[in-house]
Write an enzyme that holds these catalytic residues in place. Structure first.
Site, PDB file in Angstrom:
ATOM      1  N   ASP A 128      12.228  28.690   9.525  1.00  0.00           N
ATOM      2  CA  ASP A 128      13.607  28.741   9.025  1.00  0.00           C
ATOM      3  C   ASP A 128      14.553  29.458   9.972  1.00  0.00           C
ATOM      4  O   ASP A 128      15.626  29.904   9.565  1.00  0.00           O
ATOM      5  CB  ASP A 128      13.655  29.384   7.636  1.00  0.00           C
ATOM      6  CG  ASP A 128      14.911  28.997   6.867  1.00  0.00           C
ATOM      7  OD1 ASP A 128      15.364  27.849   7.018  1.00  0.00           O
ATOM      8  OD2 ASP A 128      15.447  29.847   6.133  1.00  0.00           O
ATOM      9  N   ASP A 166      11.033  21.337   7.069  1.00  0.00           N
ATOM     10  CA  ASP A 166      11.998  21.645   8.139  1.00  0.00           C
ATOM     11  C   ASP A 166      11.384  21.891   9.506  1.00  0.00           C
ATOM     12  O   ASP A 166      12.117  22.046  10.484  1.00  0.00           O
ATOM     13  CB  ASP A 166      12.867  22.856   7.776  1.00  0.00           C
ATOM     14  CG  ASP A 166      14.011  22.512   6.841  1.00  0.00           C
ATOM     15  OD1 ASP A 166      14.259  21.321   6.615  1.00  0.00           O
ATOM     16  OD2 ASP A 166      14.651  23.440   6.333  1.00  0.00           O
ATOM     17  N   ASP A 317      17.452  29.474  -3.812  1.00  0.00           N
ATOM     18  CA  ASP A 317      17.442  29.078  -2.405  1.00  0.00           C
ATOM     19  C   ASP A 317      17.646  30.263  -1.480  1.00  0.00           C
ATOM     20  O   ASP A 317      17.349  30.185  -0.292  1.00  0.00           O
ATOM     21  CB  ASP A 317      18.556  28.055  -2.132  1.00  0.00           C
ATOM     22  CG  ASP A 317      18.289  26.727  -2.808  1.00  0.00           C
ATOM     23  OD1 ASP A 317      17.154  26.229  -2.729  1.00  0.00           O
ATOM     24  OD2 ASP A 317      19.218  26.176  -3.426  1.00  0.00           O
TER      25      ASP A 317
END
Length: 342
Positions: A128, A166, A317
């Site tokens: 991330d 991701d 989130d």
């Protein structure tokens, strides 16, 4: 493109597999107190019909616990709303402290219920890009050891693994520094090889979402990361793009990777993406969203293996728009998703 609708803040959680297994056993057995007096019956959570959805409903998940709390408090309406989440199979995101124990606990509980575990691996180094869900394994060797532990925990029990949301996307959008790219491709290929060596495990490599870039930007990186050896890829993980748009994105991408099938995260896409406010933060706890299609393997499309709830509805989130840390349960948001569901 980084920072715009890439789906950061994945909700990584550490969960104790022992507690999961014990809680599942207690709820499934319906045991009573030792006083000889039957306790007041409270509706638990049940599995979905196996033919409709083969994945396990965790009876000790956050949503199930919230249902019990609301029931205890006499808040019947709220309990009924959160039950819409609690009674659907959602993915379990494996922690890093005891991955073997957690993988074993989830898969054993799922097998005992004659269902399949749905797991997410989210521990790639430099995860991330240091944002709300930043972290990951310290280095490549630590990540390989993590994957080996997960594989040992799964063993011969049925499981579906969503691999590293991701991780490929951030190689393409400029977020992950160039010096880490070669190692990441190697780690993802290695993870697919290790997991696919198991007798009953399916693997879907994450491939971003319909709001980011174009399939012609990511299909080669997916290939370099080993998608050919996986069962397919996943789209829309933790994001809000409509099922229609996600399927269109997946099909365009599939055509570029030898017609690989894919799965779609429909956990929170019932009202589509949020379009107001700062574009860089629209993905993070957007208001007015809704639960999407219920998880199922009956999609009516040969290329779409399943609609899944990969992101756990009701978990934050990240610390934005009043939310708690990424991955923490947020009952108010869960209620909002359920209320808005069609």
């Amino acid at each position: 493109m980084y920072g715009k609708d890439t789906g950061r803040g994945r909700g990584f959680r550490r969960r104790g597999a022992g507690a999961v297994a014990v809680g599942a056993a207690l709820l499934l057995s319906g045991c009573s107190g030792s006083s000889g007096e039957e306790p007041e019956a409270k509706p638990g959570v049940s599995q979905q019909p196996k033919g409709e959805d083969p994945y396990w409903v965790n009876p000790d998940g956050n949503a199930a616990r919230q249902v019990a709390t609301y029931e205890d408090d006499g808040r019947k309406d709220e309990a009924a709303l959160v039950r819409r989440i609690a009674e659907q199979p959602v993915a379990d995101w494996l922690g890093t402290e005891k991955p073997e124990e957690e993988a074993r606990g989830f898969t054993e509980a799922a097998k005992a219920a004659d269902r399949e575990a749905l797991l997410v691996l989210y521990n790639i180094p430099h995860r991330d890009c240091g944002n709300y869900s930043g972290g990951g394994a310290a280095d490549g060797d630590a990540y390989r050891a993590f994957v080996d532990s997960v594989a040992k925990g799964i063993g011969d029990r049925p499981a579906t693994v969503i691999l590293e949301p991701d991780a490929v996307l951030h190689l393409v959008d400029g977020c992950t520094p160039e010096q880490f790219h070669e190692e990441r491709y190697d780690l993802l290929k290695g993870a697919i090889k290790t997991l696919k060596a198991l007798p009953d495990t399916k693997v879907y490599l994450d491939a971003g979402n319909a709001g980011w870039g174009k399939p012609d930007q990511i299909f080669e990186p997916l290939t370099w990361a080993g998608v050919a050896e996986a069962d397919g890829f996943s789209v829309n993980v933790s994001n809000f793009y409509s099922t229609e748009d996600s399927v269109a994105y997946g099909k365009e991408l599939s055509a570029k990777v030898a017609d690989k099938p894919f799965v779609v995260d429909t956990s929170r896409n019932g009202n589509g993406p949020f379009t107001d406010g700062d574009p860089a933060e629209r993905w993070c706890n957007p208001p007015g969203r809704a639960l999407g299609e219920a998880p199922t393997t009956r999609t009516g499309d040969d290329l779409v293996d399943a609609y899944l709830w990969i992101k756990r509805p009701g978990e934050s989130d990240g610390e934005c728009k009043g939310g708690p840390k990424a991955g923490q349960w947020w009952p108010e948001y869960a209620l909002g998703l359920a209320k808005a569901a069609k």
